[in-house]
Structure formats: structure tokens, C-alpha cells
Design a protein around this motif. Sequence first.
Motif, PDB file in Angstrom:
ATOM      1  N   THR A 107      74.896  -5.437  65.180  1.00 18.05           N
ATOM      2  CA  THR A 107      75.348  -4.950  63.876  1.00 18.05           C
ATOM      3  C   THR A 107      74.148  -4.355  63.144  1.00 18.05           C
ATOM      4  N   SER A 108      74.385  -3.255  62.426  1.00 13.68           N
ATOM      5  CA  SER A 108      73.278  -2.588  61.742  1.00 13.68           C
ATOM      6  C   SER A 108      73.554  -2.467  60.255  1.00 13.68           C
ATOM      7  N   ALA A 109      72.481  -2.221  59.516  1.00 16.13           N
ATOM      8  CA  ALA A 109      72.598  -2.076  58.061  1.00 16.13           C
ATOM      9  C   ALA A 109      73.253  -0.758  57.661  1.00 16.13           C
ATOM     10  N   GLY A 110      73.312   0.167  58.582  1.00 14.94           N
ATOM     11  CA  GLY A 110      74.038   1.399  58.313  1.00 14.94           C
ATOM     12  C   GLY A 110      73.182   2.531  57.791  1.00 14.94           C
ATOM     13  N   ILE A 111      73.873   3.639  57.500  1.00 18.27           N
ATOM     14  CA  ILE A 111      73.240   4.892  57.066  1.00 18.27           C
ATOM     15  C   ILE A 111      72.196   5.284  58.128  1.00 18.27           C
ATOM     16  N   THR A 112      70.929   5.395  57.772  1.00 23.36           N
ATOM     17  CA  THR A 112      69.936   5.850  58.755  1.00 23.36           C
ATOM     18  C   THR A 112      69.616   4.789  59.796  1.00 23.36           C
ATOM     19  N   THR A 113      69.909   3.512  59.535  1.00 20.04           N
ATOM     20  CA  THR A 113      69.587   2.493  60.531  1.00 20.04           C
ATOM     21  C   THR A 113      70.463   2.602  61.770  1.00 20.04           C
ATOM     22  N   GLY A 114      71.550   3.362  61.671  1.00 20.13           N
ATOM     23  CA  GLY A 114      72.330   3.637  62.871  1.00 20.13           C
ATOM     24  C   GLY A 114      71.509   4.402  63.893  1.00 20.13           C
ATOM     25  N   ILE A 115      70.586   5.232  63.415  1.00 18.64           N
ATOM     26  CA  ILE A 115      69.685   5.957  64.312  1.00 18.64           C
ATOM     27  C   ILE A 115      68.710   4.985  64.956  1.00 18.64           C
ATOM     28  N   ASP A 116      68.197   4.027  64.180  1.00 18.07           N
ATOM     29  CA  ASP A 116      67.309   3.003  64.744  1.00 18.07           C
ATOM     30  C   ASP A 116      68.013   2.232  65.854  1.00 18.07           C
ATOM     31  N   LEU A 117      69.266   1.869  65.598  1.00 14.90           N
ATOM     32  CA  LEU A 117      70.029   1.137  66.593  1.00 14.90           C
ATOM     33  C   LEU A 117      70.222   1.981  67.850  1.00 14.90           C
ATOM     34  N   ALA A 118      70.526   3.258  67.667  1.00 16.45           N
ATOM     35  CA  ALA A 118      70.719   4.144  68.818  1.00 16.45           C
ATOM     36  C   ALA A 118      69.433   4.286  69.625  1.00 16.45           C
ATOM     37  N   LEU A 119      68.287   4.395  68.960  1.00 16.97           N
ATOM     38  CA  LEU A 119      67.010   4.493  69.667  1.00 16.97           C
ATOM     39  C   LEU A 119      66.723   3.210  70.445  1.00 16.97           C
ATOM     40  N   TYR A 120      67.076   2.074  69.865  1.00 16.77           N
ATOM     41  CA  TYR A 120      66.897   0.804  70.570  1.00 16.77           C
ATOM     42  C   TYR A 120      67.747   0.772  71.835  1.00 16.77           C
ATOM     43  N   LEU A 121      68.982   1.258  71.741  1.00 16.80           N
ATOM     44  CA  LEU A 121      69.872   1.277  72.902  1.00 16.80           C
ATOM     45  C   LEU A 121      69.359   2.240  73.967  1.00 16.80           C
ATOM     46  N   ILE A 122      68.783   3.350  73.535  1.00 18.29           N
ATOM     47  CA  ILE A 122      68.194   4.286  74.499  1.00 18.29           C
ATOM     48  C   ILE A 122      67.034   3.626  75.224  1.00 18.29           C
ATOM     49  N   GLU A 123      66.187   2.925  74.464  1.00 12.65           N
ATOM     50  CA  GLU A 123      65.073   2.218  75.093  1.00 12.65           C
ATOM     51  C   GLU A 123      65.585   1.190  76.090  1.00 12.65           C
ATOM     52  N   ARG A 124      66.636   0.460  75.707  1.00 14.57           N
ATOM     53  CA  ARG A 124      67.167  -0.601  76.561  1.00 14.57           C
ATOM     54  C   ARG A 124      67.735  -0.034  77.861  1.00 14.57           C
ATOM     55  N   HIS A 125      68.447   1.088  77.766  1.00 11.48           N
ATOM     56  CA  HIS A 125      69.173   1.591  78.935  1.00 11.48           C
ATOM     57  C   HIS A 125      68.468   2.719  79.678  1.00 11.48           C
ATOM     58  N   ALA A 126      67.560   3.417  79.020  1.00  8.13           N
ATOM     59  CA  ALA A 126      66.943   4.566  79.678  1.00  8.13           C
ATOM     60  C   ALA A 126      65.423   4.575  79.593  1.00  8.13           C
ATOM     61  N   GLY A 127      64.842   3.574  78.948  1.00  5.92           N
ATOM     62  CA  GLY A 127      63.392   3.475  78.914  1.00  5.92           C
ATOM     63  C   GLY A 127      62.766   3.945  77.620  1.00  5.92           C
ATOM     64  N   ALA A 128      61.574   3.417  77.353  1.00  4.37           N
ATOM     65  CA  ALA A 128      60.875   3.704  76.102  1.00  4.37           C
ATOM     66  C   ALA A 128      60.405   5.144  76.013  1.00  4.37           C
ATOM     67  N   ALA A 129      60.065   5.739  77.171  1.00  2.00           N
ATOM     68  CA  ALA A 129      59.567   7.111  77.138  1.00  2.00           C
ATOM     69  C   ALA A 129      60.643   8.063  76.606  1.00  2.00           C
ATOM     70  N   LEU A 130      61.885   7.887  77.055  1.00  2.00           N
ATOM     71  CA  LEU A 130      62.966   8.746  76.567  1.00  2.00           C
ATOM     72  C   LEU A 130      63.244   8.457  75.091  1.00  2.00           C
ATOM     73  N   ALA A 131      63.233   7.188  74.698  1.00  2.00           N
ATOM     74  CA  ALA A 131      63.452   6.860  73.289  1.00  2.00           C
ATOM     75  C   ALA A 131      62.406   7.526  72.413  1.00  2.00           C
ATOM     76  N   ALA A 132      61.163   7.537  72.866  1.00  6.46           N
ATOM     77  CA  ALA A 132      60.095   8.174  72.092  1.00  6.46           C
ATOM     78  C   ALA A 132      60.304   9.681  72.003  1.00  6.46           C
TER      79      ALA A 132
END
Length: 321
Positions: free
Chosen positions: A158-183
Motif C-alpha cells: 500500500t502506498s501514500a499515493g500521488i507521486t509515491t505511486g511512482i516510488d512503489l513502481a520503481l521498487y517493483l521494477i527493482e524487485r522484478h527486473a533489477g536495480a539497473a533498470l530501476a535506475a
Amino acid sequence: MTLSVWFVVTPNVLLLDYVGPAETLRMAAEMGGDFLLHHVAPTPRLATSLTVDITGMSALPPELPSHSLVVVTGNACEVEDYARPEALAVVDWLRRAPRADTCIASICSGALLLAAAGLLDHRQCTTHHSLIDDLRVAAPTALVQENRIFVEDGPVLTSAGITTGIDLALYLIERHAGAALAARVARRLVVYLRRSGHDEQLSPWLSHRNHLHPAVHRAQDAIASEPLRAWTLAELAQRAHVSERHLTRLFAEHAGIGVTAYQQHLRIARARELLGDRRLSVERVAELSGFNSARDFRRVWRRHEGTAPSARRGKATSAGC
């Protein structure tokens, strides 16, 4: 394995709650991430917070495929919006459609729909700061957290919303596709890389990346792609398209850390993950993390952690989504 991401939208959706994480994951897929995005709603056409309509939404699927992530977006006026039949249909769908391996995420007030479906019972969770009390009423057994970017509890985020949805999405990218892609995605979005206040610290794979210098990012991408490789300064300078001396200066100025220290930083991060596996000896962890010897590993570990590697044993990491 492909992660099927299902964005669930209800009438009067707060557009930034929706398009922020959706565009982040779309870019990740475009840049090589194994994500398949779906956009579903209880009606094919719905109004938004900006008084423009969205059309062409797919219907809520009767069942979800294996390895799915459901993302429930927030709304502009949740009191009225979530009393509508369309929102109630989403709640009913959330009760029956997820499988045992389905992960669920919410953006902002979307947590209230998760609460209505019983998905937050006895779980840690959060939402927009203005809705914390409402979430506590909607999910009385939940452990509602304040002042968090997002909270992960097992398969529910669960996220705080608004721009933190982007933070959550970046975390999911890191989790599933690696930190290099998230960066890389974060740089394309021109946003800082943050993680939840629920975590003890910034992800070691994403820290020292909150800058915009392309040469330093090229060197960091090279190290992150092959953290076990004994990169020389000359090789990294060649990747960065600058001289060795200039790279050393740029790294310290923009990343706030030396080149060698950054390489060790990522190796320690890898070792931290491996130490959770009791089947691996410290010597094997050192080898798999790129250190020349267990002695060298212990020396660097103590400098970073202040304890022996054995102190890390038994600390499990969250399985999450």
C-alpha cells in the motif's frame, strides 16, 4: 517470468495515481523489463479527476493468470466515489479474483477498496496522510502506518499515493527486473530513487544514484550489471567515455562515494542477501559476492556493518511480491 500487471481504475480516478505508476512500468517494459500491462475497469468509459474521460478500458477479468500483480488506483473524492456501484463491483471482484500467488497493491485511497475487500486484515499498511483515520475505521484489525512512502506486508503493498505511486513502481521494477533498470527508468522520469520508510535504509542497489550526471551513471550501470567483476578504473572510464582522473573526480562529486568503495558497496549488498542462506559458508558467500578471499570479505564487511558476517545469519528478508 513475465509479471502481468493489472491496473484497476474506478470512476473519478485521480489521474496521477494512475498514470504515474502506469507510465513508470510501461517505460520499464519498453526498456526491456518483463512486464505485461493491462488496464481494467468496471465500465469501458469513466470520468477522471481532470474532468476528461478515459475510454477503451478492458473489463475486470473473471480470473487472474498466475504471477499477477493487481494495482488499485486512488480517487479524487473517495467518500462519494467509493459508494458508487462501480466501486462496489471492484470490491466484490477483489474478494474473488486474486489467486494464491497474486500480489495486490494500492495507490492512495485505493487502500480503502482493499480494506473493504478484507485484504488488509491483520496486515501493515498505509495510505495518504489525510486518509489514515478513515483507513483505521475501514480496516480495524490492520496495522496502519503513518508517514510512510509505501508499506509491504507479504503479498500486499500500500502506498501514500500521488507521486509515491511512482516510488512503489520503481521498487517493483527493482524487485522484478533489477536495480539497473530501476535506475534507468528513474533517470528517464527525472525523479529521485526512494524506498519505503518501512525499510531500514535506501536500497544499496539504488543509493548513490540520486544525481543526473550521465558519465557517472554509465560507470555505475556497468558495475551494477556485473558486480562480481573486478572492474578496473580504466575499464570504467572507457565505459563512461571520460578519463580515469576525470571519472574519479566526477564519482566523488556526484555519487558522493569513491569508485572502489561503490564496487564494495554492491558486493556487500550481494553478501547481505546470501548470508540469509545458512547452507552457504562464509567462504562461499565471499566467493559468490566477488571478494578475493573470506579474509578480505570479513574485513570489508566489518567496515560497512561494524560486526562479523555471522551476526547477519538468520535474518530473513521479506519474500513479498
